[in-house]
Design a protein around this motif. Sequence first.
Motif, PDB file in Angstrom:
ATOM      1  N   GLY A   2      -7.530   2.098   2.958  1.00 44.22           N
ATOM      2  CA  GLY A   2      -7.320   2.852   1.728  1.00 44.22           C
ATOM      3  C   GLY A   2      -7.741   1.972   0.562  1.00 44.22           C
ATOM      4  O   GLY A   2      -7.634   0.749   0.621  1.00 44.22           O
ATOM      5  N   HIS A  25      -5.688   0.487   6.981  1.00 44.81           N
ATOM      6  CA  HIS A  25      -6.519   1.678   7.226  1.00 44.81           C
ATOM      7  C   HIS A  25      -7.594   1.837   6.154  1.00 44.81           C
ATOM      8  O   HIS A  25      -8.128   2.913   5.961  1.00 44.81           O
ATOM      9  N   CYS A  51      -7.134  -1.855   1.448  1.00 44.75           N
ATOM     10  CA  CYS A  51      -5.973  -2.145   2.292  1.00 44.75           C
ATOM     11  C   CYS A  51      -6.417  -2.662   3.664  1.00 44.75           C
ATOM     12  O   CYS A  51      -7.341  -2.122   4.262  1.00 44.75           O
ATOM     13  N   HIS A  62       0.302   3.972   1.371  1.00 43.60           N
ATOM     14  CA  HIS A  62       0.179   4.764   2.601  1.00 43.60           C
ATOM     15  C   HIS A  62       1.274   4.373   3.597  1.00 43.60           C
ATOM     16  O   HIS A  62       2.185   5.143   3.842  1.00 43.60           O
ATOM     17  N   GLU A  63       1.221   3.154   4.112  1.00 42.39           N
ATOM     18  CA  GLU A  63       2.260   2.742   5.063  1.00 42.39           C
ATOM     19  C   GLU A  63       2.838   1.370   4.735  1.00 42.39           C
ATOM     20  O   GLU A  63       3.196   0.611   5.639  1.00 42.39           O
ATOM     21  N   ILE A 108       1.809  -1.592   3.709  1.00 38.80           N
ATOM     22  CA  ILE A 108       1.219  -2.835   4.214  1.00 38.80           C
ATOM     23  C   ILE A 108       0.898  -3.733   3.013  1.00 38.80           C
ATOM     24  O   ILE A 108       0.564  -3.239   1.939  1.00 38.80           O
ATOM     25  N   CYS A 148       0.850  -1.197   0.000  1.00 42.07           N
ATOM     26  CA  CYS A 148       0.000   0.000   0.000  1.00 42.07           C
ATOM     27  C   CYS A 148       0.887   1.250   0.000  1.00 42.07           C
ATOM     28  O   CYS A 148       1.934   1.279   0.654  1.00 42.07           O
TER      29      CYS A 148
HETATM   30  S1  FES Z   1      -1.334   1.222   4.991  1.00 43.64           S
HETATM   31 FE1  FES Z   1      -2.862   1.055   3.470  1.00 43.64          FE
HETATM   32  S2  FES Z   1      -4.297   2.541   4.020  1.00 43.64           S
HETATM   33 FE2  FES Z   1      -2.735   2.785   5.478  1.00 43.64          FE
END
Ligand code: FES
Lengths: 105, 413
Positions: free
Chosen positions: A69, A67, A64, A47-48, A50, A45
Amino acid sequence: MTNWVDACAADEIDQEDVVRFDHAGRTFAIYRSPDDEYFATDGLCTHEKIHLADGLVMDDIVECPKHNGRFSYKTGEARGAPVCINLKTYQVKVEGDRVMIGIGA
Amino acid sequence: MSGDTGIIIVGAGECGARAALSLRENGYRQAITLIGDEVHLPYERPPLSKQVLLDEAARPASIVLSDIMLAERAIRHVSGASASAIDTLGKQVILSNGRALSYDKLLLTTGATPRRLPNAPASSRILYLRTIDDALALRSHIRANMHVAVLGGGFIGLEVAASARSRGAKVTVIESQERILKRGVPEPIAETITALHRRNGVIVKCGVAVLGIEADERHVGISLSDGDKVSADVLIVGIGAQPRTELAVQAGIAVDNGIAVNERLETSAADIYAAGDCCSFPHPLYGGRRLRLEAWRNAQDQGILAAANLTGAARSYQAVPYFWSDQYDHTLQIAGLVDEGQLVVRRDLGDGAFILFHLDDEQRLVAASGVGPGNKIAKDIKLSEMLIAKRVIPPIEALAAEANLKSLLPRAA
Ligand code: FES
Ligand SMILES: Cc1cc2nc3c(=O)[nH]c(=O)nc-3n(C[C@H](O)[C@H](O)[C@H](O)COP(=O)(O)OP(=O)(O)OC[C@H]3O[C@@H](n4cnc5c(N)ncnc54)[C@H](O)[C@@H]3O)c2cc1C
């Protein structure tokens, strides 16, 4: 030049689901759509970082696991907060019962 | 008043930043002013008790709105500025430096603040965790062989305990209730988390009251009701949070365990909305029960919904409550309200991961909670969330067995 890599067996992925594929230090996510088409994106992902292979696939969206996403796994487009950076996508072809992904030279 | 005074958002946290972003995504063209009393760009809080403590080199926190994003979207960020009053008749927000800013519509996203320990001595070794500055101060005390005492076995305390222990600190968790995570977390999950901490070498003491605290600038001593005395380098207090309602109270806006809003996130004052940790709202899924959630996704979703309603959408907030926590390699996730359930059905997923489905007296799924290594439980919790939202009465056998929950979802043809 496209470098085709054997990623998994076609029946290893359920319809409307995703699996993880690691290759040469990179992680990919490979999807099978509800109408049996196969797609591939980066596996983490934006974002972080994952693993998207733990996420939920519904229609043409992967969500995801961390969180929630959302991305279109067909285009890689970020479709829901908190993600705003798109995923890279890769070419996919099915040869016999194997799924091959094209990951560049 | 001029027509382009626009929207003011007070509170530049997750919710406020998300609302500002969303206003522009919805095509809102007038002025947007985001006022925050922290000096930083809007950032995410969940990493503060996790990555930020674990890794000295970790970037301070993930930013929700960067300078570039603010500039590209013409969002004015007034940082390090506290809003001290609202003139509801004149439609102005007054800053603590006396400046007045006019608004057409106002959104309050003032968040929450840690509950303070009464009668604690003043000491730089007694810490709370809400902001990036708090996290960096705490991080400087977390090293191998330091002793970190944690007061409160709630999420913040336990995440700090896990992070500190992972960095080799000695950790003692002190909880006055008979078990940790008493609020909103079922017992089997709390047991799993307790065992996880103990396995990692954390001392977890439950059912003990604090009789007294002594502290100077180097050390903290905590006397407990079981006769024990914990001597620590630092004490982190995680005993809950209180909504920041000062501004609303000053302006005569109704408050009820947070700034009271209706389903559309409107406060009792005209053109003023509130969202996120600071507000309480009636939840249609639970018979209009008034909730105040301290959860990241709620802050995000309410920010997005408030943005829609500020520009005329009149939508009601219906999202299923959702929360996650990360400790060591384990994740816990809860969708829905566990305490609305009467009957619990368990599903084991291997590697010690499991999900509990909570059903009400009509056998409707009202919550799902789970814990396990990695993201093993994520898919089932996500699907449960959809089943809860759709008010599904699932067959119990299908829950206990490993039937794919997707098959239980009513789906549009
Ligand atoms: S790691 Fe995917 S939405 Fe935050
Ligand atoms: C350490 C930590 C870890 C967390 N981990 C998780 C997790 O793992 N999972 C999860 O679901 N949730 C987690 N949360 C909760 C989540 O971060 C919050 O629910 C979320 O931040 C709430 O967003 P908010 O915008 O409503 O409030 P906040 O993030 O608190 O933002 C409010 C902002 O408004 C400012 N402000 C207040 N009053 C004024 C004023 N008068 N003038 C100007 N500015 C003002 C505050 O200083 C603050 O910056 C965590 C919270 C913390 C503190």
